[in-house]
Design a protein around this motif. Structure first.
Motif, PDB file in Angstrom:
ATOM      1  N   GLU A 181       0.826  -1.211   0.000  1.00 32.56           N
ATOM      2  CA  GLU A 181       0.000   0.000   0.000  1.00 32.56           C
ATOM      3  C   GLU A 181       0.859   1.259   0.000  1.00 32.56           C
ATOM      4  OE1 GLU A 181      -3.742   2.002   2.456  1.00 32.56           O
ATOM      5  OE2 GLU A 181      -2.685   0.277   3.303  1.00 32.56           O
ATOM      6  N   ARG A 182       1.907   1.284   0.828  1.00 30.56           N
ATOM      7  CA  ARG A 182       2.779   2.462   0.883  1.00 30.56           C
ATOM      8  C   ARG A 182       3.479   2.684  -0.460  1.00 30.56           C
ATOM      9  NH1 ARG A 182       3.595   0.968   6.405  1.00 30.56           N
ATOM     10  NH2 ARG A 182       5.235  -0.517   5.842  1.00 30.56           N
ATOM     11  N   ARG A 185       1.170   4.088  -3.225  1.00 29.19           N
ATOM     12  CA  ARG A 185       0.875   5.521  -3.116  1.00 29.19           C
ATOM     13  C   ARG A 185       1.894   6.376  -3.877  1.00 29.19           C
ATOM     14  NH1 ARG A 185       0.385   4.856   2.728  1.00 29.19           N
ATOM     15  NH2 ARG A 185      -1.750   4.321   3.275  1.00 29.19           N
ATOM     16  N   GLN A 186       3.072   5.804  -4.128  1.00 32.21           N
ATOM     17  CA  GLN A 186       4.126   6.560  -4.810  1.00 32.21           C
ATOM     18  C   GLN A 186       4.024   6.468  -6.328  1.00 32.21           C
ATOM     19  OE1 GLN A 186       7.971   5.351  -3.192  1.00 32.21           O
ATOM     20  NE2 GLN A 186       7.027   4.947  -1.202  1.00 32.21           N
ATOM     21  N   LYS A 190       0.690   5.020 -13.293  1.00 30.58           N
ATOM     22  CA  LYS A 190      -0.485   4.158 -13.104  1.00 30.58           C
ATOM     23  C   LYS A 190      -0.988   3.619 -14.449  1.00 30.58           C
ATOM     24  CE  LYS A 190      -1.821   6.843  -9.042  1.00 30.58           C
ATOM     25  NZ  LYS A 190      -2.850   7.665  -8.380  1.00 30.58           N
ATOM     26  N   GLU A 226       7.020   0.784  -7.698  1.00 30.92           N
ATOM     27  CA  GLU A 226       5.820   1.468  -7.219  1.00 30.92           C
ATOM     28  C   GLU A 226       4.663   1.322  -8.219  1.00 30.92           C
ATOM     29  OE1 GLU A 226       8.186   4.097  -9.726  1.00 30.92           O
ATOM     30  OE2 GLU A 226       8.674   2.933  -7.936  1.00 30.92           O
ATOM     31  N   TYR A 230       1.151  -0.639  -7.485  1.00 27.57           N
ATOM     32  CA  TYR A 230      -0.152  -0.016  -7.757  1.00 27.57           C
ATOM     33  C   TYR A 230      -1.015  -0.921  -8.629  1.00 27.57           C
ATOM     34  CZ  TYR A 230      -3.765   3.171  -9.316  1.00 27.57           C
ATOM     35  OH  TYR A 230      -4.992   3.737  -9.585  1.00 27.57           O
ATOM     36  N   GLN A 233      -2.390  -3.760  -6.482  1.00 29.54           N
ATOM     37  CA  GLN A 233      -3.448  -3.295  -5.586  1.00 29.54           C
ATOM     38  C   GLN A 233      -4.730  -3.011  -6.356  1.00 29.54           C
ATOM     39  OE1 GLN A 233      -2.947  -0.484  -1.980  1.00 29.54           O
ATOM     40  NE2 GLN A 233      -3.461   0.875  -3.663  1.00 29.54           N
ATOM     41  N   ASN A 265      -6.650  -1.530   4.175  1.00 31.40           N
ATOM     42  CA  ASN A 265      -6.103  -0.912   2.971  1.00 31.40           C
ATOM     43  C   ASN A 265      -6.996   0.243   2.520  1.00 31.40           C
ATOM     44  OD1 ASN A 265      -6.094  -0.712  -0.147  1.00 31.40           O
ATOM     45  ND2 ASN A 265      -4.185  -1.776   0.294  1.00 31.40           N
ATOM     46  N   GLU A 266      -6.415   1.418   2.370  1.00 29.98           N
ATOM     47  CA  GLU A 266      -7.193   2.621   2.054  1.00 29.98           C
ATOM     48  C   GLU A 266      -7.879   2.522   0.693  1.00 29.98           C
ATOM     49  OE1 GLU A 266      -6.454   7.438   1.521  1.00 29.98           O
ATOM     50  OE2 GLU A 266      -4.974   6.203   2.577  1.00 29.98           O
ATOM     51  N   ALA A 267      -7.204   1.925  -0.289  1.00 30.51           N
ATOM     52  CA  ALA A 267      -7.792   1.816  -1.626  1.00 30.51           C
ATOM     53  C   ALA A 267      -9.032   0.921  -1.607  1.00 30.51           C
ATOM     54  CB  ALA A 267      -6.764   1.267  -2.612  1.00 30.51           C
TER      55      ALA A 267
END
Length: 330
Positions: A181-182, A185-186, A190, A226, A230, A233, A265-267
């Motif tokens: 997750e961290r 975010r970077q 995408k 990263e 992504y 996730q 997990n925020e997403a």
């Protein structure tokens, strides 16, 4: 209700009143020790539980302003989990229950995760419940307390397992979920998209393929970890949302409950809140601190089992394999 949790690498205790009011909670984790080995070593976990359980229970009682004589019952995780870890908790709970002459309730660890939601507000039935953890990804039709119907589950890796294995592929430490997750975010471009398994209309899940696809993508783009994180996730979130959306079309309920460590997990949280707004249903997700293993959820579920007269027998012990919910249609 005194709750005790020791299914894996975290020793936890909590005191909950009437299944809904949390009076005190405490947790000691051996994750930092386990990280040295790249995962949980069962013998190490059991040893850490044995050292931590008495101080943790003593602390929550003092924090709640209670004595042992004030405890009406003891709820403990009976399974599933690591045998040595479960054995420490169950043995402690049964010994304490016998000395206090109070009932001991053995609860299902995964069902307890759902009851983290009961600490926020009463559960509204019927509902759908999605459990997403390191070892399990399951979807239930939740008709009432102690009445879960299994609609679908992972056919191979769980979502959290995919995160953990992908973290090792990306040379990150255990536990992998927060690391993925961290790193995700970077991501800036995408632009990568990983496939998710086609379950042919079933309400099951499969994350083994996306883990393999993550490894292949990283080999092609070793300088963009990263972006790979992504893509992984996003694929996991997409698979979860698509399946739940399909289930809601078949079971038109007004409430969806999420639970389990991976729902921190925020997403995932954002995706389901968006789904709720899109479909006009209520989405219930516990605070992040209650998503991972804790004893408050154990005490909450234990209360409802106690009210139903469900207690552990004198010769019952841990259950490493502990099915949850009958498959819908069976």
């Amino acid at each position: 209700m005194l709750g005790i949790e020791s299914s894996c690498d975290e020793t936890a205790a909590a005191v909950v009143e009437d299944g809904t009011r949390l009076l005190a909670t405490s947790l000691v984790s051996s994750a930092a020790i386990q990280a040295q080995y790249g995962g949980v070593v069962p013998e190490v976990a059991a040893r850490e539980h044995a050292m931590a359980i008495l101080p943790v229970v003593d602390w929550v009682l003092k924090e709640a302003g209670l004595d042992l004589a004030d405890i009406d019952a003891v709820a403990v995780t009976q399974g599933p989990g690591l045998l040595g870890s479960l054995l420490v908790g169950v043995t402690f709970a049964k010994t304490l229950g016998a000395s206090l002459h109070v009932p001991v309730i053995g609860v299902h660890h995964l069902e307890a995760h759902l009851y983290a939601n009961a600490l926020m507000a009463p559960i509204e039935f019927p509902a759908l419940a999605l459990l997403v953890s390191g070892g399990h990804t399951s979807l239930f039709y939740w008709q009432g307390h102690r009445d879960l119907r299994l609609l679908g589950e992972t056919q191979d890796d769980a979502a959290g397992e995919a995160f953990d294995k992908a973290a090792r592929i990306l040379h990150m430490t255990y536990p992998g979920g927060p690391q993925i997750e961290r790193l995700a975010r970077q991501a800036r471009k995408k632009s990568f998209k990983l496939p998710v398994a086609d379950m042919h209309g079933r309400l099951d899940f499969s994350f083994s393929g996306v883990k393999t696809a993550t490894a292949a993508l990283y080999r092609e783009h070793p300088d963009e970890p990263e972006e790979v994180a992504y893509a992984l996730q996003e694929a996991v979130v997409r698979a979860l949302v698509q399946t739940v959306k399909r289930a809601l079309a078949r079971y038109p309920v007004g409430d969806l409950y999420l639970a389990g460590g991976v729902t921190a997990n925020e997403a995932i949280r954002e995706a389901f809140l968006h789904l709720g707004a899109e479909l006009g249903i209520r989405i219930h997700i516990p605070p992040v601190s209650y998503c991972t293993d804790n004893a408050a959820m154990v005490a909450s579920l234990g209360y409802y089992q106690w009210q139903a007269g469900e207690t552990m027998g004198a010769f019952e012990g841990p259950k490493v394999l502990f099915p949850l919910g009958q498959r819908e249609g069976e």
